[in-house]
Design a protein around this motif. Sequence first.
Motif, PDB file in Angstrom:
ATOM      1  N   GLU A 192      -6.891  -6.097   6.619  1.00 28.87           N
ATOM      2  CA  GLU A 192      -5.713  -6.019   7.480  1.00 28.87           C
ATOM      3  C   GLU A 192      -4.491  -6.595   6.758  1.00 28.87           C
ATOM      4  N   PRO A 193      -3.311  -6.008   6.974  1.00 27.69           N
ATOM      5  CA  PRO A 193      -2.094  -6.532   6.364  1.00 27.69           C
ATOM      6  C   PRO A 193      -1.865  -8.016   6.646  1.00 27.69           C
TER       7      PRO A 193
ATOM      8  N   SER B 262       0.990  -4.532   2.922  1.00 27.65           N
ATOM      9  CA  SER B 262       1.377  -5.453   3.988  1.00 27.65           C
ATOM     10  C   SER B 262       2.892  -5.508   4.144  1.00 27.65           C
TER      11      SER B 262
ATOM     12  N   ARG C  19       4.066  -2.469   6.042  1.00 29.05           N
ATOM     13  CA  ARG C  19       3.764  -2.608   7.472  1.00 29.05           C
ATOM     14  C   ARG C  19       4.778  -3.537   8.153  1.00 29.05           C
TER      15      ARG C  19
ATOM     16  N   GLU D 116       7.996  -1.764   8.669  1.00 35.81           N
ATOM     17  CA  GLU D 116       7.932  -0.812   9.785  1.00 35.81           C
ATOM     18  C   GLU D 116       8.238  -1.504  11.104  1.00 35.81           C
ATOM     19  N   GLU D 117       7.842  -2.765  11.212  1.00 32.47           N
ATOM     20  CA  GLU D 117       8.115  -3.532  12.432  1.00 32.47           C
ATOM     21  C   GLU D 117       9.576  -3.930  12.519  1.00 32.47           C
TER      22      GLU D 117
ATOM     23  N   LEU E 199       3.497  -9.721  11.196  1.00 36.27           N
ATOM     24  CA  LEU E 199       2.260  -8.954  11.181  1.00 36.27           C
ATOM     25  C   LEU E 199       1.314  -9.387  12.287  1.00 36.27           C
TER      26      LEU E 199
ATOM     27  N   ASP F 190       2.481  -7.569  15.190  1.00 35.66           N
ATOM     28  CA  ASP F 190       2.072  -6.170  15.069  1.00 35.66           C
ATOM     29  C   ASP F 190       0.616  -6.006  15.495  1.00 35.66           C
TER      30      ASP F 190
ATOM     31  N   HIS G  38      -0.778  -3.886  18.782  1.00 32.34           N
ATOM     32  CA  HIS G  38      -1.747  -2.800  18.715  1.00 32.34           C
ATOM     33  C   HIS G  38      -2.946  -3.077  19.623  1.00 32.34           C
TER      34      HIS G  38
END
Length: 263
Positions: A115-116, A198, A201, A204-205, A247, A250, A254
Amino acid sequence: MSAHSDAPDTSAPDRYGDMFNRVNAGRVSRLIVDQIRLLIRDGQLKAGDRLPSERELGERFGVSRVTVREALRGLEANGLVTIRVGARGGAFVTAPTSALVGEGISDLLTFSVIEPGDVTEARQVFEVGIVSLVCQRADETDIADLLEICDRAEAHLKAENTYPAALSAEFHVRVARATHNAAVEMLARSFHGPMLMSLIRAQEEDPHVGIRGTAEHREFVLAVQRRDEAAAVAVMTEHLARTAQRLRNDRSAHKDGGSATDS
């Protein structure tokens, strides 16, 4: 490229004895590669040793020279042998470079289910831990290179209003190089792929993540230049902690089926 010298090595005719075993099943060339790799790991074959000729290896393994040649190419691709041509040519055992070893570790990490957020937590342990060495050992070239990366990042932000995550990954790997410790640099290079994953990601947030991060990169370099370890540690700690928090948000979003809020 292949070894062209097929004459037996008469200078040490009995040296190899029963070192090599015949293979007769599965992917034959792969079995040859595995057998020679094991001999290198066990120390029976050392860097600089010349392997028997293709013809002799074929006889010892019980396979064709074409199969031996394929195996030698595989060993060469893995950095375990160097193949030279000419009268004094042949396949010679060599030690893998740190770059090649790092690529192998990077591939392992990149294709594993990581996971990132886990990547960033690992970076917090590793990158904050090396700051002391960076402050002690960074020279003028290190400082200049790091500032040049900062310049490129700021220019890209000004021109495109975006920040490429690849520049951030490049910066952090270059920081590790400033420790002047080959093992530290190799570990950082091996982590490049997962680190980039990572960072993308996190971006992206928050599409503006690079603006503050770029400023912190420069603050860090200037602290290192002053040999101010406390300031450098503080900047790197906050820098990585913010990415880790983003993260974590994030991951929580999810799990909850919603969207993460900007930290």
